[in-house]
Design a protein around this motif. Sequence first.
Motif, mmCIF file in Angstrom:
data_model
loop_
_atom_site.group_PDB
_atom_site.id
_atom_site.type_symbol
_atom_site.label_atom_id
_atom_site.label_comp_id
_atom_site.label_asym_id
_atom_site.label_seq_id
_atom_site.Cartn_x
_atom_site.Cartn_y
_atom_site.Cartn_z
ATOM 1 N N ILE A 39 10.777 -4.420 -5.177
ATOM 2 C CA ILE A 39 9.777 -3.137 -4.544
ATOM 3 C C ILE A 39 10.364 -1.746 -5.147
ATOM 4 O O ILE A 39 9.811 -0.966 -5.698
ATOM 5 C CB ILE A 39 9.854 -3.185 -3.338
ATOM 6 N N GLY A 40 11.781 -1.632 -5.199
ATOM 7 C CA GLY A 40 12.368 -0.358 -6.046
ATOM 8 C C GLY A 40 12.051 -0.004 -7.481
ATOM 9 O O GLY A 40 11.951 1.116 -7.646
ATOM 10 N N ILE A 41 12.288 -1.107 -8.002
ATOM 11 C CA ILE A 41 11.874 -1.171 -9.621
ATOM 12 C C ILE A 41 10.284 -0.658 -9.725
ATOM 13 O O ILE A 41 10.176 0.288 -10.371
ATOM 14 C CB ILE A 41 12.166 -2.416 -10.278
ATOM 15 N N GLU A 42 9.400 -1.148 -8.953
ATOM 16 C CA GLU A 42 7.952 -0.836 -9.097
ATOM 17 C C GLU A 42 7.941 0.691 -8.736
ATOM 18 O O GLU A 42 7.461 1.416 -9.388
ATOM 19 C CB GLU A 42 7.187 -1.745 -8.179
ATOM 20 N N MET A 57 7.547 -1.364 4.934
ATOM 21 C CA MET A 57 7.399 -2.659 4.676
ATOM 22 C C MET A 57 8.697 -3.367 4.160
ATOM 23 O O MET A 57 9.086 -4.668 4.326
ATOM 24 C CB MET A 57 6.471 -2.901 3.336
ATOM 25 N N THR A 58 9.636 -2.683 3.398
ATOM 26 C CA THR A 58 10.836 -3.133 2.893
ATOM 27 C C THR A 58 11.538 -3.636 4.136
ATOM 28 O O THR A 58 12.426 -4.561 4.131
ATOM 29 C CB THR A 58 11.329 -2.242 1.853
ATOM 30 N N ALA A 59 11.736 -2.709 5.118
ATOM 31 C CA ALA A 59 12.632 -2.992 6.130
ATOM 32 C C ALA A 59 12.270 -4.299 6.965
ATOM 33 O O ALA A 59 13.009 -5.223 7.378
ATOM 34 C CB ALA A 59 12.608 -1.869 7.389
ATOM 35 N N LEU A 61 10.853 -17.429 2.098
ATOM 36 C CA LEU A 61 9.789 -17.701 1.435
ATOM 37 C C LEU A 61 8.720 -16.982 1.732
ATOM 38 O O LEU A 61 7.963 -16.359 0.959
ATOM 39 C CB LEU A 61 9.181 -19.165 1.710
ATOM 40 N N THR A 62 8.391 -16.729 2.985
ATOM 41 C CA THR A 62 7.428 -15.521 3.692
ATOM 42 C C THR A 62 7.677 -14.224 2.965
ATOM 43 O O THR A 62 7.189 -13.344 2.691
ATOM 44 C CB THR A 62 7.305 -15.563 4.915
ATOM 45 N N ALA A 63 8.906 -13.923 3.142
ATOM 46 C CA ALA A 63 9.562 -12.520 2.748
ATOM 47 C C ALA A 63 9.413 -12.413 1.310
ATOM 48 O O ALA A 63 8.944 -11.291 0.499
ATOM 49 C CB ALA A 63 10.991 -12.264 3.062
ATOM 50 N N VAL A 86 5.577 -11.855 0.644
ATOM 51 C CA VAL A 86 5.066 -10.465 1.080
ATOM 52 C C VAL A 86 5.590 -9.382 0.060
ATOM 53 O O VAL A 86 5.004 -8.502 -0.276
ATOM 54 C CB VAL A 86 5.528 -10.122 2.384
ATOM 55 N N THR A 87 6.899 -9.651 -0.359
ATOM 56 C CA THR A 87 7.062 -8.709 -1.673
ATOM 57 C C THR A 87 6.417 -8.919 -2.812
ATOM 58 O O THR A 87 5.964 -7.882 -3.211
ATOM 59 C CB THR A 87 8.787 -9.306 -2.026
#
Length: 140
Positions: free
Chosen positions: A22-25, A104-106, A118-120, A123-124
């Motif tokens: 997410i941080g790279i995006e 969302m990241t938290a 797998l769920t995390a 969602v990522t």
Amino acid sequence: MEITETIALVRLGFSLLFGGMIGIERMIHKHPAGIRTFMLICLGSTLATLASIYICQANMDLHNGDPARLAAQILTGIGFIGAGLIIKTHDGVSGLTTATCIFMTAAIGIAVGVGMILTAGAVTVASILILWSGNYIHKK
């Protein structure tokens, strides 16, 4: 499942990966919070969740032990950080998406901490797709 050092380290590794994605995006699109911020948020959320589970696991005589309490406090604290990122100007509001990404990241970090890897991960990926498609639609 019992939390061991090995399980904790594996989950922390996934947390770094998901937060980094997410941080790279966000970094690519030159937003204020980048890869380090998102990796640290995800890592911290995962560690706090693991510690909360471990405390209850290690102290079976703990009568008020509830790992969910710490997860709730993580999200509350992140909400305050996110609120500080939102700026209202004459032209509108800025920082709302970054604040939402931090929240969302938290949540992803908490999910990794409790073993929902797998769920995390799903969602990522969904979060990144939402951010990319939102950028594409906004430009059109």
